[in-house]
Design a protein around this motif. Structure first.
Motif, PDB file in Angstrom:
ATOM      1  N   PHE A  28      17.885  12.610  18.511  1.00 43.12           N
ATOM      2  CA  PHE A  28      16.669  11.854  18.248  1.00 43.12           C
ATOM      3  C   PHE A  28      15.858  12.448  17.116  1.00 43.12           C
ATOM      4  CE2 PHE A  28      15.545  14.838  21.656  1.00 43.12           C
ATOM      5  CZ  PHE A  28      14.403  15.434  21.141  1.00 43.12           C
ATOM      6  N   VAL A  29      14.880  11.647  16.664  1.00 37.45           N
ATOM      7  CA  VAL A  29      14.002  12.041  15.570  1.00 37.45           C
ATOM      8  C   VAL A  29      12.573  11.726  15.971  1.00 37.45           C
ATOM      9  CG1 VAL A  29      13.438  11.720  13.135  1.00 37.45           C
ATOM     10  CG2 VAL A  29      15.800  11.442  13.902  1.00 37.45           C
ATOM     11  N   THR A  30      11.716  12.725  16.012  1.00 43.47           N
ATOM     12  CA  THR A  30      10.292  12.436  16.188  1.00 43.47           C
ATOM     13  C   THR A  30       9.702  12.150  14.814  1.00 43.47           C
ATOM     14  OG1 THR A  30       9.525  14.719  15.933  1.00 43.47           O
ATOM     15  CG2 THR A  30      10.236  14.045  18.132  1.00 43.47           C
ATOM     16  N   ALA A  31       8.785  11.205  14.745  1.00 44.34           N
ATOM     17  CA  ALA A  31       8.271  10.809  13.427  1.00 44.34           C
ATOM     18  C   ALA A  31       6.890  10.196  13.536  1.00 44.34           C
ATOM     19  CB  ALA A  31       9.222   9.810  12.766  1.00 44.34           C
ATOM     20  N   VAL A  32       6.118  10.384  12.472  1.00 45.63           N
ATOM     21  CA  VAL A  32       4.853   9.688  12.274  1.00 45.63           C
ATOM     22  C   VAL A  32       4.996   8.865  11.005  1.00 45.63           C
ATOM     23  CG1 VAL A  32       2.442   9.961  11.591  1.00 45.63           C
ATOM     24  CG2 VAL A  32       3.346  11.300  13.477  1.00 45.63           C
ATOM     25  N   LEU A  33       4.710   7.565  11.094  1.00 48.64           N
ATOM     26  CA  LEU A  33       4.692   6.693   9.931  1.00 48.64           C
ATOM     27  C   LEU A  33       3.280   6.159   9.758  1.00 48.64           C
ATOM     28  CD1 LEU A  33       7.692   6.138  11.431  1.00 48.64           C
ATOM     29  CD2 LEU A  33       7.982   4.885   9.284  1.00 48.64           C
ATOM     30  N   ALA A  34       2.850   6.071   8.517  1.00 50.24           N
ATOM     31  CA  ALA A  34       1.490   5.614   8.251  1.00 50.24           C
ATOM     32  C   ALA A  34       1.469   4.789   6.976  1.00 50.24           C
ATOM     33  CB  ALA A  34       0.538   6.801   8.123  1.00 50.24           C
ATOM     34  N   GLU A  35       0.443   3.937   6.869  1.00 47.41           N
ATOM     35  CA  GLU A  35       0.247   3.181   5.643  1.00 47.41           C
ATOM     36  C   GLU A  35      -1.248   3.079   5.359  1.00 47.41           C
ATOM     37  OE1 GLU A  35       1.897  -0.725   5.981  1.00 47.41           O
ATOM     38  OE2 GLU A  35       0.311  -1.455   7.321  1.00 47.41           O
ATOM     39  N   GLY A  66       0.823  -1.193   0.000  1.00 47.73           N
ATOM     40  CA  GLY A  66       0.000   0.000   0.000  1.00 47.73           C
ATOM     41  C   GLY A  66       0.862   1.250   0.000  1.00 47.73           C
ATOM     42  N   VAL A  67       0.230   2.382   0.149  1.00 49.25           N
ATOM     43  CA  VAL A  67       0.956   3.651   0.215  1.00 49.25           C
ATOM     44  C   VAL A  67       1.463   3.841   1.642  1.00 49.25           C
ATOM     45  CG1 VAL A  67       0.774   6.161   0.029  1.00 49.25           C
ATOM     46  CG2 VAL A  67      -0.357   4.698  -1.660  1.00 49.25           C
ATOM     47  N   ARG A  68       2.774   4.046   1.744  1.00 47.19           N
ATOM     48  CA  ARG A  68       3.378   4.287   3.051  1.00 47.19           C
ATOM     49  C   ARG A  68       4.020   5.662   3.063  1.00 47.19           C
ATOM     50  NH1 ARG A  68       6.069  -1.730   4.300  1.00 47.19           N
ATOM     51  NH2 ARG A  68       4.180  -2.571   5.298  1.00 47.19           N
ATOM     52  N   LEU A  69       4.004   6.286   4.229  1.00 48.23           N
ATOM     53  CA  LEU A  69       4.549   7.634   4.317  1.00 48.23           C
ATOM     54  C   LEU A  69       5.205   7.859   5.674  1.00 48.23           C
ATOM     55  CD1 LEU A  69       2.407   9.547   6.208  1.00 48.23           C
ATOM     56  CD2 LEU A  69       0.959   8.951   4.275  1.00 48.23           C
ATOM     57  N   VAL A  70       6.095   8.848   5.684  1.00 47.69           N
ATOM     58  CA  VAL A  70       6.753   9.249   6.927  1.00 47.69           C
ATOM     59  C   VAL A  70       6.864  10.764   6.932  1.00 47.69           C
ATOM     60  CG1 VAL A  70       9.069   9.047   5.917  1.00 47.69           C
ATOM     61  CG2 VAL A  70       8.797   8.963   8.409  1.00 47.69           C
ATOM     62  N   LEU A  71       6.655  11.345   8.087  1.00 43.06           N
ATOM     63  CA  LEU A  71       6.931  12.759   8.305  1.00 43.06           C
ATOM     64  C   LEU A  71       7.613  12.857   9.658  1.00 43.06           C
ATOM     65  CD1 LEU A  71       5.074  15.931   7.506  1.00 43.06           C
ATOM     66  CD2 LEU A  71       5.597  15.522   9.916  1.00 43.06           C
ATOM     67  N   GLY A  72       8.741  13.550   9.690  1.00 41.50           N
ATOM     68  CA  GLY A  72       9.489  13.607  10.939  1.00 41.50           C
ATOM     69  C   GLY A  72      10.259  14.889  11.112  1.00 41.50           C
ATOM     70  N   ASP A  73      10.934  14.975  12.234  1.00 33.76           N
ATOM     71  CA  ASP A  73      11.673  16.177  12.613  1.00 33.76           C
ATOM     72  C   ASP A  73      12.948  15.745  13.332  1.00 33.76           C
ATOM     73  OD1 ASP A  73      12.553  18.652  13.352  1.00 33.76           O
ATOM     74  OD2 ASP A  73      10.732  19.247  14.396  1.00 33.76           O
ATOM     75  N   VAL A  74      14.083  15.999  12.687  1.00 35.26           N
ATOM     76  CA  VAL A  74      15.380  15.691  13.280  1.00 35.26           C
ATOM     77  C   VAL A  74      15.795  16.854  14.164  1.00 35.26           C
ATOM     78  CG1 VAL A  74      17.813  15.194  12.815  1.00 35.26           C
ATOM     79  CG2 VAL A  74      16.039  14.314  11.281  1.00 35.26           C
ATOM     80  N   ARG A  75      16.253  16.552  15.346  1.00 37.97           N
ATOM     81  CA  ARG A  75      16.727  17.630  16.216  1.00 37.97           C
ATOM     82  C   ARG A  75      18.017  18.195  15.643  1.00 37.97           C
ATOM     83  NH1 ARG A  75      15.734  19.556  21.244  1.00 37.97           N
ATOM     84  NH2 ARG A  75      17.439  20.601  22.291  1.00 37.97           N
TER      85      ARG A  75
END
Length: 385
Positions: free
Chosen positions: A235-242, A172-181
């Motif tokens: 660290f990296v905060t992130a949201v991953l979704a599919e 399926g479609v997978r995505l990531v959005l994150g923020d590197v310190r």
């Protein structure tokens, strides 16, 4: 992440400061003339004249610095000639001092210009690297509508730690959005590690949890290469979704990131709070038992993820921007229109005083059939309807 310390900058105040600095060399010469006119001949205003080229050196071009120095020297010459004391020892010493200071100002100007050129070159390299690892996704991926935005805190800056990626995979479609310190080239390097690991893992891992663990291992390897990530700074905060093909289910893993939203076609809104809060990626605290939460994503609904550059944007009174409150009840034709309205609204909220970069990613499931295109409602504040 990667915030600039202190309160939001004041663009109007910065503009006034720049105008004052630009006028300061001329002001110093004028003050020197007035001082010389109202004081005895024995009192010298040369320190004021000498300050003019020194002030111009780090802020003006070479030509402007030369003009300032020449103007200061000519004014002193005219004053000394009018006083009839040009060939006395003290006036000649003053002129020699002013000439020496002017030459020093030209040297300072050259050093500053070379430094600025090197900084501009490094910025271009960093921006090119950032655009290479963070390309804008296609507008349609796997039958879904996709839009992404990166809004730097400074208009001429495109180097930061915010990241996003969308991939059409066998699962399926997978995505990531994150923020590197962090900021700068180190942040770009970390973004490259996360994006590279995501693109590979998204194609290979059968579960979204497996993708997350691949990112964790990639960051651990990068930490070992660098001599160890700091548990606070690395660290990296992130949201991953599919979104599986043919399914109206959205699966989300949130690793310490601001909670994303689902906007429904009737104006309703869901805040996707994780059932079990999790730490950010790369904290170096061992394997984290990831758990994907499932949410319905029906036709016409849009998934919206964002970095804390949105949720922690503040107005002049220090009030944080609340995307859920600002978007609830609003209707948008598609993800692109949603992001355009959102960036306009947060800019209005902050008065243009953003202190952190902002990344947005919206994925919408098209409505069934050929629906009538709804009118865009531009967000202008809580009280506007």
């Amino acid at each position: 992440m990667g915030k600039r310390d202190g309160r939001p900058a004041n663009p109007a105040g910065s503009a006034r400061a720049r105008r004052f600095v630009r006028a300061l060399p001329t002001l110093m010469i004028c003050v020197g003339v007035v001082f010389d006119l109202v004081t005895p001949t024995a009192v010298s205003a040369v320190p004021l004249f000498a300050a003019a080229p020194l002030i111009a050196a780090p802020f003006f071009s070479l030509a402007s610095t030369v003009r300032t120095a020449v103007a200061a020297i000519l004014v002193v010459l005219v004053i000394r000639i009018s006083d009839g004391v040009l060939y006395k020892v003290v006036p000649l010493t003053d002129l020699l001092t002013l000439l020496t200071v002017s030459v020093l100002a030209l040297v300072i100007n050259g050093v500053v210009r070379r430094g600025n050129e090197q900084l501009a070159s490094a910025r271009v390299i960093a921006e090119t690297a950032m655009r290479a690892v963070l390309p804008t996704p296609e507008s349609r991926i796997g039958g879904l509508q996709v839009a992404a935005r990166y809004e730097p805190a400074q208009a001429d800056e495109f180097v930061g730690g915010d990241l996003f990626a969308v991939a059409d995979t066998p699962y399926g479609v997978r995505l990531v959005l994150g923020d590197v310190r962090g900021k700068g080239l180190d942040a770009v390097a970390a973004v490259a590690v996360v994006i590279g690991a995501f693109r590979e893992a998204a194609e290979q891992e059968r579960s979204l949890e497996g993708v997350v663990q691949r990112l964790e291992r990639a960051l651990a390897r990068e930490g070992s290469r660098r001599g160890g990530f700091d548990s606070v700074e690395g660290f990296v905060t992130a949201v991953l979704a599919e979104i599986p093909a043919g399914s109206e289910t959205l699966r989300v893993v949130n690793r310490g990131h601001p909670e994303p939203l689902i906007l429904h076609p009737d104006g309703a809104l869901d805040v996707l709070a994780p059932a079990v809060p999790a730490l950010p990626l790369g904290m170096g605290l061992g394997a984290w038992p990831d758990r994907a939460d499932e949410w319905p994503l029906p036709a016409g609904a849009t998934f919206l993820a964002f970095t804390d550059g949105l949720s922690e944007a503040r107005d002049a009174h220090g009030v944080f921007y609340d995307p859920a409150a600002r978007l609830r009840g609003r209707l948008f034709p598609g993800p692109e229109e949603l992001l355009s309205a959102l960036t306009d609204d947060v800019r209005l909220h902050t008065g243009g005083r953003s202190t952190d970069d902002l990344a947005l990613l919206a994925v919408g499931r098209p409505s069934r059939g050929q629906p009538e295109r709804r009118r865009t409602v531009k967000i202008v504040g809580r009280d506007s309807e």
